[in-house]
Motif scaffolding. Structure first.
Motif: not given
Ligand code: MG
Ligand code: FA5
Length: 459
Positions: A1-2, A279-281, A290-292
């Motif tokens: 994932m970018l 999940w993504e935070l 921004l995905e962390v």
């Molecule tokens: Mg990811």
């Protein structure tokens, strides 16, 4: 994932040695040999591995083994590691007041396909297994693509609260936020029914109707079967909700500990083969989400495989460079590999709470050149030619003066049926202005090596 981090680009001074390393361009024949040909066996960490048709690690990539930037005193990645570890030490303590979590930060990154994928129920045809995405030593071994690879061995060893920190290897495009080696921290927390329902005895972890056996763990379910964001069939809703609440509370706590109490965040539903729900935070930073980190409730098949039958667990994985780039205002991911004292002397682990902002020393302009070629007849992108092979070749030749490479054009000739590709290569030196003549020379080496390695025809 970018990740798109919109931060000003800037440069700093490197030591003379690094300067020489950056400028030393590898001759085309040597680069071809390094990226496409391999010795019959590879010696890594004192062990010998036979190579085969899956081997795609390059000497350049292997040179990162053992550098352990996350353990280097005063290194920004080491500072972030300590912040995460200290947060977990504080968040979970046993009755005697000692930290509950144990930390594994020196596990070898050379893992088996079983550790990196099979143990985590990653389907056989999942994109992340592709040769074009990972660095394989051979068919059976690769450089781990995530620190999650160690989950099953540590749980099987009897651990129930642990953190794993280390570098991971992924074949990826090249730009200021992507480098083929970066660092992750992963955590697992397992709890039994007594612990989870301390205040609600009588509640159960598992559905009464569930038989206790899951589908043969060797038979990996297709991802469509694991997308239900509510829960896995074996768990009760109460168990999942309580675990979800605890996990989110702890991870928001970590995020606020790092970015301050006013940080804006949101949870995004996602899919991982090894957790459900997942999940993504994301945090709001410089006008972008921004995905962390990624996280979720661990798939029960994984625990069963590791010999744990009476617990439920959560797991998460976070990228250290991403956190460090934001916290220290570091504009380019390549800086984490710098040995220059001008960079390293800016950070200190004396005071882990007050992180300084990185001060760029100077700015140098970019220089961009295009390279177009015809692929051989009957070869297409991802069918006989992988863009990642080209990226590796370019990096092997030019080293870190390559800042970005992107595929800017692609077309098929209507008569010959041949495919033409155009790559844009952006060059920038970390320490000084590159002359166009210098860039042209490196660019020519990359073109020559591409002809050698991929049998392409320069246009
Ligand atoms: Mg990811
Ligand atoms: C994973 O690697 C999962 N193993 C995380 C996980 C663990 C999920 C346990 C559930 C349970 P992902 O590929 O999204 O997921 O990477 C996790 C984090 O690593 C990302 O959120 C990001 O912070 C960081 N990351 C991923 N790719 C890059 C990259 N190319 N450069 C820098 N950081 C990255």
């Amino acid at each position: 994932m970018l990740l798109t981090l919109r931060v000003p680009r800037s440069r700093l001074c490197l030591g003379r040695q690094q300067h020489r390393r950056l400028l030393a361009s590898t001759a085309p024949e040597e680069a071809k040999r390094q990226t496409t040909q391999h010795p019959l066996q590879l010696e890594i960490n004192g062990n010998t591995y036979p190579t085969d048709s899956w081997t795609n690690v390059t000497p350049k990539i292997l040179s990162h083994l053992g550098l352990n930037k996350h353990l280097q005193r005063d290194h920004p990645l080491s500072i972030i590691r300590q912040r995460i570890v200290n947060y977990f030490y504080g968040a979970y303590r046993n009755q005697r007041g000692n930290p509950l979590f144990s930390v594994y930060d020196q596990l070898s990154p050379l893992v088996t396909v079983q550790q990196n994928f099979d143990n985590l129920l990653i389907p056989i045809d999942h994109v992340s297994r592709q040769k074009s995405d990972c660095y394989y030593v051979n068919r059976e071994h690769l450089l781990r693509a995530h620190t999650t690879a160690h989950q099953v061995e540590l749980i099987s060893g009897g651990l129930d609260n642990f953190l794993v920190v280390g570098e991971v290897y992924r074949r990826d495009e090249i730009d200021s936020t992507h480098y083929p080696v970066f660092h992750q921290a992963d955590a697992v927390r397992l709890v039994t029914k007594d612990k989870l329902f301390e205040r609600n005895p009588g509640l159960e972890l598992f559905e009464e109707t569930w038989s206790g056996s899951l589908a043969d763990p060797k038979r990996i379910l297709p991802s469509s079967k694991c997308m239900d964001q509510t829960k896995q069939p074996c768990h009760t809703l109460e168990a999942v909700k309580l675990m979800e609440h605890e996990m989110k509370h702890v991870l928001v706590g970590l995020t606020k500990d790092l970015f301050g109490p006013r940080i804006k965040y949101r949870w995004v539903d996602t899919y991982f083969p090894f957790t459900q729900p997942s999940w993504e935070l994301e945090i709001y930073f410089k006008d972008n989400w921004l995905e962390v980190l990624g996280c979720g409730i661990m798939r029960h098949e994984i625990l069963q495989k590791a010999g744990v039958h009476q617990s439920i667990g959560y797991a998460f994985g976070v990228g250290l460079e991403r956190l460090a780039m934001i916290l220290f205002d570091i504009p380019d991911i390549r800086l984490f590999w710098s040995n220059d004292s001008g960079f390293l002397s800016q950070f200190s682990e004396e005071d882990l709470q007050n992180l300084p902002k990185y001060k760029p020393i100077s700015h140098y302009p970019q220089c961009s050149n295009d390279l177009s070629f015809w692929l051989p007849a009957n070869v297409e992108i991802d069918a006989g030619f992988s863009a990642n092979d080209f990226y590796d070749l370019a990096r092997t030749i030019a080293g870190d003066v390559v800042e970005q490479i992107s595929l800017v054009d692609k077309f098929k000739h209507p008569k010959t049926g041949k495919t033409s590709l155009c790559f844009r290569i952006v060059y920038r030196h970390m320490e000084r202005t590159l002359t166009q003549a210098e860039v042209n020379e490196i660019h020519k080496h990359i073109a020559d090596a591409s002809v050698e390695a991929f049998n392409v025809q320069i246009r």
